[in-house]
Design a protein around this motif. Structure first.
Motif, PDB file in Angstrom:
ATOM      1  N   HIS A 119      41.820  32.993  34.938  1.00 11.11           N
ATOM      2  CA  HIS A 119      42.092  33.066  33.615  1.00 11.11           C
ATOM      3  C   HIS A 119      41.059  32.529  32.714  1.00 11.11           C
ATOM      4  O   HIS A 119      40.575  32.720  31.676  1.00 11.11           O
ATOM      5  N   SER A 147      44.828  39.834  33.385  1.00  5.53           N
ATOM      6  CA  SER A 147      44.111  38.868  32.230  1.00  5.53           C
ATOM      7  C   SER A 147      43.801  37.699  33.075  1.00  5.53           C
ATOM      8  O   SER A 147      43.150  36.815  32.115  1.00  5.53           O
ATOM      9  N   ARG A 148      44.490  37.086  33.970  1.00  4.51           N
ATOM     10  CA  ARG A 148      44.417  35.951  34.440  1.00  4.51           C
ATOM     11  C   ARG A 148      43.311  35.807  35.622  1.00  4.51           C
ATOM     12  O   ARG A 148      43.085  34.841  36.270  1.00  4.51           O
ATOM     13  N   GLU A 194      51.941  36.402  30.692  1.00  2.00           N
ATOM     14  CA  GLU A 194      50.576  37.018  30.438  1.00  2.00           C
ATOM     15  C   GLU A 194      50.319  37.937  31.567  1.00  2.00           C
ATOM     16  O   GLU A 194      50.811  37.449  32.954  1.00  2.00           O
TER      17      GLU A 194
END
Length: 512
Positions: free
Chosen positions: A122, A6-7, A2
Motif C-alpha cells: 500500500h 489497492s494495497r 480498503e
C-alpha cells in the motif's frame, strides 16, 4: 475496508526490494507477487545499485541497515537513478530523526519493522502516486516559468508583466497606495547590432537585464517588454521614488561598453520614462504613459552649442551622452586616418563660407555646421586595409567603402532628430546627374546644403596632401570643378564656389 488490490503494487508496476533478511525478502516477494509479476529482491546495496543502473523500477523499498553500505546512501542513489520511482525506507528502529533522514535522502515514506507485507505494498502504491503528482506539479511549474520567462535574458517576459501590473493596479486602487511604472529602451539598439553584430547585441540585452535585476527589489518587478524595451512596475513607490531607482539603472548601464572588430568602443545608453498611477488609469494606459515619457526623454536634449554660424548658435539638437559617443567615434576615425579630421573641418569651413555668401537659411547652415565635421563618420566600419589603401580599390572594396554614407547616417540619426544633418551625411556622395550613391538622387532631389557641401568636400579632397599623392593646386582643383558642372556638381553652386575660392586665393596672394 480498503480492497486488497489497492494495497499492493498494481499490475504492470515493477518493484525492487532491498532487504538483507532472506526470509523477509521472500515473504514480501510472495505477497506482492500475487498482483505484480515483476518483483525483484536483492540483499545488498551493491546489488541494488547494479540493478538500478541496468533498468528502471516503478517502486523501491530499501532497508536502512544493509551489510555493505548505508541504506540511506542507497536511497539517495536510487532517487538520482530513478527520479520518478516511489521509494519507501524500511527500518527496524523508528524515530523522528530516522524519518527526517530518510526523507532527505529521497524516500517518499518509511515503514518500521515488523510490518505486514500488504501494508508495504500500500505504501509503495501511495509513494508512486505521490511521486507522479509531484513530478506533474514540477513540470507545470517549469512550464509556467517558461511561459513567463524571456529566453535570451532569463528575466520575466511581457506576459508576466501584463498580468503583474493588473494585480498592482487593483491593489493600488483598493488600498490607495502609490504605484509607478517605468518604460526603458536601449538607445540605438539597431545601430548597436549593426556596429558589433547580433551576438554582442544579445550580450548587451543580457547585461541590461542583469543591471535591472541588481537594482530592482521586490515587490517591484521588471520584464523584457519588446526587442530592446523593458518595463518595471513599482508597487508602493511614487514616480519620484521610482525615478531615483531608474537613474541608478541608467548609470549602471552607461558602464556597459561594446567593441567592434576595429576595436572601437561604443557605450550603452537607455532612455527612460516613468508614469505614476492616479487611481483611474488602466494598466495598458499606465504603460503607454510611461512609454510616452520615454520617447520624450529620448527626444528632449540639453542645451548645447557644438558649433556656431553667422546666424547665431546652433539649435540644441543632441543629447550630452550621445554627443560624447559621437565625438569618441570621430576621434576613433582620426586615429585610423589622420587626414579625415583636417579634411572634414576644411570642407565644413569652405561650405559654411559659401552658404553665408548665398544667404542660406539657418536650417541649411546648421546642417552644414553639424553634418560637415561628421560626414565621414560611417568610415568607422570600413576595414583599415581599405581605408588606407594607396592604390585603386577593387570592385568589392569599393562596394564596402560606398556603404559608409549609409552607416554614417544611421549613427547620426541615432543621436539627433535633425533630418537635414542626417540627409547631408547620407547623401554627400550623390551626384547632380544621378550617378552617385547610395540613392542615385538627381538634381533637386539632393538638398541644397548637401549639394553645396559636396563641392567643398570634393575641393578639400583634391587639394589636401595624402601619404600617396600630393594635393592639387588651386587652379587644377578649380578646373576639375568646372569640368564637373552639370554632372557631378550643381552648375550654379559650382560657379559660385569657384568665384569664392578665386576671391579668397587672390586675397591670400595680396596678403602674402
Amino acid at each position: 475496508m480498503e480492497p486488497l488490490t489497492s494495497r499492493v503494487p498494481r499490475a504492470g508496476r515493477s518493484v525492487l526490494i532491498i532487504e538483507d533478511d532472506p526470509a523477509l525478502g521472500r515473504l514480501i516477494q510472495l505477497v506482492l507477487g500475487q498482483h505484480s509479476s515483476d518483483v525483484a529482491v536483492v540483499r545488498s546495496g551493491a546489488a541494488a545499485l547494479l540493478a538500478l543502473e541496468q533498468r528502471l523500477f516503478d517502486a523501491i523499498a530499501s532497508d536502512i541497515s544493509l551489510p555493505d553500505m548505508s541504506g540511506l546512501d542507497v536511497i539517495a542513489r536510487a532517487r538520482a537513478l530513478a527520479p520518478a520511482a516511489g521509494i519507501v525506507a524500511i527500518t527496524g528502529f523508528v524515530d523522528v530523526d530516522i524519518a527526517v533522514r530518510s526523507m532527505k535522502a529521497g524516500a517518499d515514506d518509511f515503514l518500521g519493522k515488523p510490518f505486514d507485507a500488504e501494508i508495504l505494498g500500500h505504501l509503495l502504491n501511495k509513494a508512486i502516486d505521490s511521486r507522479s503528482r509531484q513530478i506533474e506539479a514540477e513540470k507545470a511549474a517549469v512550464y509556467r516559468q517558461l511561459a513567463y520567462t524571456a529566453a535570451l535574458t532569463g528575466s520575466h517576459n511581457r506576459r508576466f508583466i501584463d498580468e503583474y501590473i493588473v494585480e498592482a493596479v487593483n491593489t493600488s486602487r483598493h488600498e490607495g497606495t502609490p504605484l509607478s511604472v517605468a518604460y526603458l529602451d536601449i538607445d540605438n539598439f539597431k545601430l548597436l547590432n549593426d556596429f558589433v553584430g547580433h551576438e554582442q547585441g544579445d550580450h548587451v540585452l543580457q547585461r541590461v537585464a542583469r543591471e535591472l535585476s541588481a537594482s530592482i527589489r521586490p515587490p517591484a518587478e521588471f520584464a523584457r517588454f519588446g526587442g530592446d524595451e523593458f518595463v518595471v512596475v513599482f508597487p508602493g513607490l511614487t514616480a519620484a521614488q521610482a525615478s531615483l531607482t531608474m537613474d541608478a539603472v541608467r548609470r549602471a548601464v552607461a558602464n556597459i561598453e561594446v567593441i567592434n572588430g576595429a576595436r572601437v568602443t561604443l557605450p550603452t545608453r537607455i532612455s527612460c520614462g516613468v508614469a505614476e498611477f492616479h487611481g483611474t488609469e488602466s494598466p495598458r494606459d499606465l504603460i503607454a504613459e510611461a512609454e510616452d515619457e520615454m520617447y520624450l526623454d529620448k527626444a528632449v536634449s540639453p542645451s548645447l552649442t557644438p558649433g556656431a554660424t553667422a546666424g547665431g548658435a546652433v539649435e540644441p539638437l543632441l543629447k550630452v551622452g550621445n554627443l560624447k559617443a559621437l565625438r569618441n567615434l570621430v576621434k576613433a576615425i582620426d586615429r585610423r586616418d589622420s587626414y579625415t579630421r583636417f579634411h572634414s573641418d576644411h570642407a565644413t569651413q569652405l561650405a559654411i563660407r559659401l552658404a553665408q555668401d548665398l544667404d542660406f537659411e539657418d536650417d541649411g547652415l546648421n546642417a552644414i555646421a553639424l553634418g560637415g565635421p561628421i560626414h565621414d563618420l560611417g568610415k568607422i566600419v570600413v576595414p583599415d586595409e581599405i581605408l588606407r589603401k594607396p592604390g585603386p580599390l577593387t570592385a568589392e572594396e569599393r562596394r564596402n567603402m560606398e556603404e559608409h554614407p549609409v552607416m554614417g547616417a544611421a549613427i547620426t540619426a541615432a543621436v539627433t532628430d535633425y533630418d537635414a544633418v542626417v540627409d547631408l551625411v547620407r547623401h554627400h556622395h550623390e551626384r547632380f546627374d544621378g550617378n552617385g550613391y547610395p540613392g542615385n538622387l538627381k538634381g533637386p532631389q539632393i538638398s541644397r546644403s548637401t549639394r553645396l557641401f559636396t563641392l567643398a568636400d570634393a575641393y578639400s579632397a583634391m587639394t589636401t596632401d595624402r601619404p600617396y599623392r600630393k594635393g592639387f593646386t588651386f587652379e587644377r582643383a578649380a578646373e576639375e570643378i568646372q569640368r564637373g558642372k552639370g554632372t557631378q556638381f550643381d552648375p550654379d553652386l559650382a560657379d559660385a564656389f569657384v568665384r569664392m575660392i578665386e576671391r579668397e586665393y587672390r586675397s591670400a596672394g595680396k596678403a602674402a
